[in-house]
Every structure is written in C-alpha cells, then in structure tokens.
Motif scaffolding. Sequence first.
Motif, mmCIF file in Angstrom:
data_model
loop_
_atom_site.group_PDB
_atom_site.id
_atom_site.type_symbol
_atom_site.label_atom_id
_atom_site.label_comp_id
_atom_site.label_asym_id
_atom_site.label_seq_id
_atom_site.Cartn_x
_atom_site.Cartn_y
_atom_site.Cartn_z
ATOM 1 N N TRP A 25 20.729 -7.533 -51.008
ATOM 2 C CA TRP A 25 20.727 -7.173 -49.661
ATOM 3 C C TRP A 25 19.291 -7.090 -48.966
ATOM 4 O O TRP A 25 18.981 -7.441 -47.784
ATOM 5 C CB TRP A 25 21.454 -5.846 -49.242
ATOM 6 C CG TRP A 25 21.047 -4.621 -49.526
ATOM 7 C CD1 TRP A 25 21.127 -4.202 -50.884
ATOM 8 C CD2 TRP A 25 19.753 -3.859 -48.830
ATOM 9 N NE1 TRP A 25 20.323 -3.008 -50.859
ATOM 10 C CE2 TRP A 25 19.632 -2.855 -49.843
ATOM 11 C CE3 TRP A 25 19.321 -4.043 -47.740
ATOM 12 C CZ2 TRP A 25 18.772 -1.649 -49.359
ATOM 13 C CZ3 TRP A 25 18.540 -3.076 -47.456
ATOM 14 C CH2 TRP A 25 18.283 -1.938 -48.197
ATOM 15 N N MET A 26 18.256 -6.464 -49.822
ATOM 16 C CA MET A 26 17.005 -6.324 -49.116
ATOM 17 C C MET A 26 16.249 -7.730 -49.304
ATOM 18 O O MET A 26 15.504 -7.809 -48.375
ATOM 19 C CB MET A 26 16.201 -5.565 -50.295
ATOM 20 C CG MET A 26 14.815 -5.054 -49.705
ATOM 21 S SD MET A 26 14.333 -3.690 -51.026
ATOM 22 C CE MET A 26 15.204 -2.260 -50.734
ATOM 23 N N GLN A 27 16.485 -8.582 -50.166
ATOM 24 C CA GLN A 27 15.985 -9.689 -50.117
ATOM 25 C C GLN A 27 16.299 -10.561 -48.978
ATOM 26 O O GLN A 27 15.434 -11.161 -48.122
ATOM 27 C CB GLN A 27 16.215 -10.615 -51.301
ATOM 28 C CG GLN A 27 15.664 -10.054 -52.790
ATOM 29 C CD GLN A 27 16.100 -11.107 -54.009
ATOM 30 O OE1 GLN A 27 16.298 -12.163 -53.965
ATOM 31 N NE2 GLN A 27 16.130 -10.340 -55.305
ATOM 32 N N TRP A 31 13.777 -11.877 -45.946
ATOM 33 C CA TRP A 31 13.849 -13.379 -45.506
ATOM 34 C C TRP A 31 14.186 -13.330 -43.892
ATOM 35 O O TRP A 31 13.548 -14.458 -43.310
ATOM 36 C CB TRP A 31 14.668 -14.307 -46.177
ATOM 37 C CG TRP A 31 14.280 -14.680 -47.731
ATOM 38 C CD1 TRP A 31 14.284 -14.139 -48.902
ATOM 39 C CD2 TRP A 31 13.215 -15.886 -47.763
ATOM 40 N NE1 TRP A 31 13.520 -14.852 -49.760
ATOM 41 C CE2 TRP A 31 12.795 -15.881 -49.113
ATOM 42 C CE3 TRP A 31 12.449 -16.427 -46.786
ATOM 43 C CZ2 TRP A 31 11.945 -16.886 -49.581
ATOM 44 C CZ3 TRP A 31 11.401 -17.702 -47.369
ATOM 45 C CH2 TRP A 31 11.206 -17.484 -48.577
ATOM 46 N N SER A 32 14.874 -12.498 -43.601
ATOM 47 C CA SER A 32 15.656 -12.648 -42.048
ATOM 48 C C SER A 32 14.404 -12.417 -41.465
ATOM 49 O O SER A 32 13.987 -12.966 -40.270
ATOM 50 C CB SER A 32 16.688 -11.615 -41.961
ATOM 51 O OG SER A 32 17.856 -12.230 -42.564
ATOM 52 N N ILE A 33 13.478 -11.200 -41.617
ATOM 53 C CA ILE A 33 12.296 -10.897 -40.883
ATOM 54 C C ILE A 33 11.279 -11.864 -41.041
ATOM 55 O O ILE A 33 10.768 -12.190 -39.910
ATOM 56 C CB ILE A 33 11.670 -9.401 -41.560
ATOM 57 C CG1 ILE A 33 12.700 -8.182 -41.482
ATOM 58 C CG2 ILE A 33 10.406 -9.108 -40.936
ATOM 59 C CD1 ILE A 33 12.480 -7.207 -42.109
ATOM 60 N N PHE A 34 10.951 -12.552 -42.242
ATOM 61 C CA PHE A 34 10.099 -13.449 -42.011
ATOM 62 C C PHE A 34 10.231 -14.688 -41.251
ATOM 63 O O PHE A 34 9.544 -15.253 -40.552
ATOM 64 C CB PHE A 34 9.894 -13.943 -43.681
ATOM 65 C CG PHE A 34 8.875 -15.161 -43.829
ATOM 66 C CD1 PHE A 34 7.777 -15.232 -43.920
ATOM 67 C CD2 PHE A 34 9.459 -16.441 -43.770
ATOM 68 C CE1 PHE A 34 6.684 -16.307 -43.979
ATOM 69 C CE2 PHE A 34 8.715 -17.656 -44.138
ATOM 70 C CZ PHE A 34 7.388 -17.291 -44.019
ATOM 71 N N ILE A 35 11.562 -15.004 -41.405
ATOM 72 C CA ILE A 35 12.124 -16.248 -40.545
ATOM 73 C C ILE A 35 11.954 -15.784 -38.961
ATOM 74 O O ILE A 35 11.733 -16.637 -38.137
ATOM 75 C CB ILE A 35 13.402 -16.783 -40.861
ATOM 76 C CG1 ILE A 35 13.537 -17.407 -42.211
ATOM 77 C CG2 ILE A 35 13.926 -17.855 -39.863
ATOM 78 C CD1 ILE A 35 14.877 -17.714 -43.051
#
Length: 210
Positions: A25-27, A31-35
């Motif tokens: 879930w942290m990964q 990734w969601s924040i980066f995108i």
Amino acid sequence: MLRFRSKGICVLEFRSDDKDEMPAWMQRTAWSIFIGVLIIGVITVILLASGAADPPKAGLLIWDSGPFTAQVNPKQSVSLTDTFPLPYAAYTLEVTGSLSHTSDSLAAWGIAFADTAHVPFSVFVNGYRFFSMSPAQPDFTPFIHLRADSNKITLDVDKSGWAVVRLNDEIAWRGQSPPSHQIAIRFQGGDTRSAQFVIQHIAVYALETP
C-alpha cells in the motif's frame, strides 16, 4: 545475526527480512504521489506555454499590423509614415521590434504619443539594452529584462489615464499618462553607423474599437 566460529572468529551475517520491505500500500501511495506531481508539472508547462502567466490585456484584439522595416542614418530621427489609432476606452498596446546586430548600439526604437505635442510621452529601447521614458525618465538607463535581439514594449492605459509600461512583460514604469488617441513608431539613429530596425508586430487590445 551474529555467529561465532572456532578460534574466536566473529562472523556478521545479514539476512533479508520480509518485514523490512515497503508494504504494497505504501508503494502504491508513493507511485500515486509521483504520478500526480508529474501530471501537475506537465499541466503547468502547458499553461505557461499558452500564456497563462502573461500580464492581463485590456480586452480582445481589435487590430494589429506589421511587419515594418526602417533604415536610419547616424544622428537621424524618423517615424513610420502612418500613426496608429488608440481607443478611447482602456487599452493595451504591444509593439515588438528589433535592432540588427550590425547597427550602432546607440540607435533606439520606440513608441510616442502623436497628438500630445505639449506633453510628450514616449518609450524607447536601444542596442545597449537601455530604455528611456519621457518625460519621467528622459535619460537611457539599464533594464535587465531587455534583450540584445527582439524586445516588446507594452503600454496598458485605463480610463483614468493611469498607465503601466512593461518591457518584455516586466514592469518598468507606472504613472499618469496624457490623453492620446494616436501612437507613432519612431527610430533614432546612433552616432557613427546606420541602424536597421524591424517592427515585427503592433497590436491593440480593448473592449471597443478606436
């Protein structure tokens, strides 16, 4: 984990532990924040490229003209043959021009109110990337936002006559301007060499026609 072997030798061993790995879930969150940041960056670039950060204009484009060229001898001052109308309402005037690299750097081009002989009002830029403002600042002074090639002079005037002069979209002067409804494009020669000018574009924006 520490292990002791014969002869008193201590051996340090490292073993991967599944508990030290980043939870799924942290990964996904990372990734969601980066995108999301990437998408915001792309949108910002697109908006800036489309002019979202440009200074506001007084209205819609009501007329434009250009290009024009002029060659001026040393110590000579000339204007384009025609003057251009300015609205009675608030307006934005934009004039983009350049001085050839072979010209005398003291040569200058600019705008001047054509129907205010008793109260002169003009803005000039020269090859040294200096500008002058008459009558507020008649002597040429440096302005870091001027370029060696093409420059843009913008004049915003509201209904009360309050004016803002921008050079390449950066504010160079604010103050009261005399009433005028005609603008002239003028050129000043240098000291020793001739000067070649190009006025790429002249545009006026307003809520009503001149």
